[in-house]
Design a protein around this motif. Sequence first.
Motif, PDB file in Angstrom:
ATOM      1  N   UNK A  15       7.985   7.280   6.701  1.00  0.00           N
ATOM      2  CA  UNK A  15       7.725   5.889   7.083  1.00  0.00           C
ATOM      3  C   UNK A  15       6.303   5.532   6.675  1.00  0.00           C
ATOM      4  N   UNK A  16       6.134   4.349   6.108  1.00  0.00           N
ATOM      5  CA  UNK A  16       4.816   3.855   5.731  1.00  0.00           C
ATOM      6  C   UNK A  16       4.482   2.661   6.621  1.00  0.00           C
ATOM      7  N   UNK A  17       3.392   2.757   7.366  1.00  0.00           N
ATOM      8  CA  UNK A  17       2.945   1.673   8.246  1.00  0.00           C
ATOM      9  C   UNK A  17       1.942   0.816   7.473  1.00  0.00           C
ATOM     10  N   UNK A  18       2.367  -0.364   7.064  1.00  0.00           N
ATOM     11  CA  UNK A  18       1.543  -1.201   6.197  1.00  0.00           C
ATOM     12  C   UNK A  18       0.294  -1.722   6.892  1.00  0.00           C
ATOM     13  N   UNK A  19       0.261  -1.686   8.218  1.00  0.00           N
ATOM     14  CA  UNK A  19      -0.934  -2.167   8.905  1.00  0.00           C
ATOM     15  C   UNK A  19      -2.143  -1.297   8.585  1.00  0.00           C
ATOM     16  N   UNK A  20      -1.923  -0.090   8.023  1.00  0.00           N
ATOM     17  CA  UNK A  20      -3.036   0.744   7.595  1.00  0.00           C
ATOM     18  C   UNK A  20      -3.695   0.213   6.326  1.00  0.00           C
ATOM     19  N   UNK A  21      -3.015  -0.725   5.637  1.00  0.00           N
ATOM     20  CA  UNK A  21      -3.597  -1.364   4.465  1.00  0.00           C
ATOM     21  C   UNK A  21      -4.240  -2.696   4.795  1.00  0.00           C
ATOM     22  N   UNK A  22      -3.637  -3.421   5.718  1.00  0.00           N
ATOM     23  CA  UNK A  22      -4.101  -4.775   6.034  1.00  0.00           C
ATOM     24  C   UNK A  22      -4.925  -4.765   7.315  1.00  0.00           C
ATOM     25  N   UNK A  23      -6.129  -5.294   7.241  1.00  0.00           N
ATOM     26  CA  UNK A  23      -6.944  -5.431   8.434  1.00  0.00           C
ATOM     27  C   UNK A  23      -6.476  -6.618   9.256  1.00  0.00           C
ATOM     28  N   UNK A  24      -6.994  -6.769  10.460  1.00  0.00           N
ATOM     29  CA  UNK A  24      -6.597  -7.894  11.320  1.00  0.00           C
ATOM     30  C   UNK A  24      -6.807  -9.235  10.619  1.00  0.00           C
ATOM     31  N   UNK A  25      -5.756 -10.052  10.581  1.00  0.00           N
ATOM     32  CA  UNK A  25      -5.844 -11.372   9.979  1.00  0.00           C
ATOM     33  C   UNK A  25      -5.786 -11.382   8.463  1.00  0.00           C
ATOM     34  N   UNK A  26      -5.592 -10.201   7.841  1.00  0.00           N
ATOM     35  CA  UNK A  26      -5.547 -10.123   6.385  1.00  0.00           C
ATOM     36  C   UNK A  26      -4.116  -9.991   5.894  1.00  0.00           C
ATOM     37  N   UNK A  27      -3.844 -10.605   4.752  1.00  0.00           N
ATOM     38  CA  UNK A  27      -2.520 -10.525   4.139  1.00  0.00           C
ATOM     39  C   UNK A  27      -2.480  -9.390   3.122  1.00  0.00           C
ATOM     40  N   UNK A  28      -1.295  -8.889   2.871  1.00  0.00           N
ATOM     41  CA  UNK A  28      -1.079  -7.959   1.768  1.00  0.00           C
ATOM     42  C   UNK A  28      -0.672  -8.807   0.571  1.00  0.00           C
ATOM     43  N   UNK A  29      -1.602  -8.983  -0.363  1.00  0.00           N
ATOM     44  CA  UNK A  29      -1.408 -10.019  -1.371  1.00  0.00           C
ATOM     45  C   UNK A  29      -1.395  -9.505  -2.804  1.00  0.00           C
ATOM     46  N   UNK A  30      -1.793  -8.244  -3.021  1.00  0.00           N
ATOM     47  CA  UNK A  30      -2.003  -7.806  -4.400  1.00  0.00           C
ATOM     48  C   UNK A  30      -1.036  -6.722  -4.840  1.00  0.00           C
ATOM     49  N   UNK A  31      -0.875  -6.647  -6.152  1.00  0.00           N
ATOM     50  CA  UNK A  31      -0.057  -5.574  -6.723  1.00  0.00           C
ATOM     51  C   UNK A  31      -0.748  -4.221  -6.561  1.00  0.00           C
ATOM     52  N   UNK A  32      -2.068  -4.216  -6.556  1.00  0.00           N
ATOM     53  CA  UNK A  32      -2.792  -2.958  -6.361  1.00  0.00           C
ATOM     54  C   UNK A  32      -2.474  -2.367  -4.991  1.00  0.00           C
ATOM     55  N   UNK A  33      -2.397  -3.205  -3.973  1.00  0.00           N
ATOM     56  CA  UNK A  33      -2.040  -2.726  -2.634  1.00  0.00           C
ATOM     57  C   UNK A  33      -0.625  -2.150  -2.641  1.00  0.00           C
ATOM     58  N   UNK A  34       0.280  -2.803  -3.336  1.00  0.00           N
ATOM     59  CA  UNK A  34       1.659  -2.310  -3.408  1.00  0.00           C
ATOM     60  C   UNK A  34       1.722  -0.968  -4.124  1.00  0.00           C
TER      61      UNK A  34
END
Length: 340
Positions: A258-277
């Motif tokens: 399981x991957x918890x995406x909240x470890x990539x996005x800080x509070x109030x931040x969106x996951x917006x980039x291909x690099x993050x993916x």
Amino acid sequence: MTVRLDLDHLTLWMTAAAREHSLDLADHVAERTGASRRAAQAALRRLVDAQWLRREGSSRRPVYHPGALRQVARSYTLHGLQEDLPWQRDFAPHFELPRHVARMVQHGFTELLNNAIDHSGGSSATVSLRQTPSHVQLLVSDDGCGVFDKICTRFEISDAQHAMLELSKGRLTSQPEAHTGRGLFFSAQLADVFDIHANNTAFQRRAWEASGWQRGRALPRQGSSIYMAIALDTTRSLEQVMADWSRAGDGIEFDHTRVCLRLLAGPGQALDSRAQARRVAARLPDFKRVEISFEGVEDVGHGFTDELFRVFARARPEVELVPTHMTPRIAALVASARKA
């Protein structure tokens, strides 16, 4: 000179002493601490009242046993240490745990101590195991480089939060020729409470929270300290936990994560980039089934969902991606990427 006995210090070794010196415990305490026999007897009475000891026999010939509260704390030089020996010799004999809990504690104990031996780069480790009427608590601390710094250096990762993302997936090891990367992952899954502290950074996991790993309050120390607590009445077992992360349900292969995406996005931040993916997708081909948890993620962008659920998914169709905890908007974006 009068020696004052510190009960907090006494509890670190009193459990083992009560088993090994049940007939002459007051004399043993006096000899070990330099206190008078009268002071030792007074301390033992207080430990009985606090449930650290259980007393039997007559007033003149008391017999002591470990009480409902138990603790053993030992320090070890890491060079040449074999992690199974401290468990068998110094810890297991002094605790009375339900069989399935003892099995989980043994697994966590040996895996965490082995990590300190093989990966920390440190010279020593301290291990504490404590039993209360409701829980058993394990703490393993070393004086090494710190687990997050080790991961960042070995895998060229920029910060501790991204290191925790990789660690949370499992099957991460700096020595693939000797380890499979199961130890820390499964130790965390066995525990009701699991905390990792390393070089002023901390992450925590609570078994009852769907959000998975979250930032914690760091301890101001160098090296790594890992804490796990297991409820004595838990229905969890080592076999069941192993099976949960095996797609076949037999606990043999570790091919589900399981991957918890909240470890990539800080509070109030969106996951917006291909690099993050692409960061999310790193090492996912090691697994057959991957849950992608959007718990705590407020928003995502088209680039993120397209890169993960179209580009990666089509390049690696053998990896089943299962998104969970999506808002309606995120679910629509994922569905759109999959149809594109």
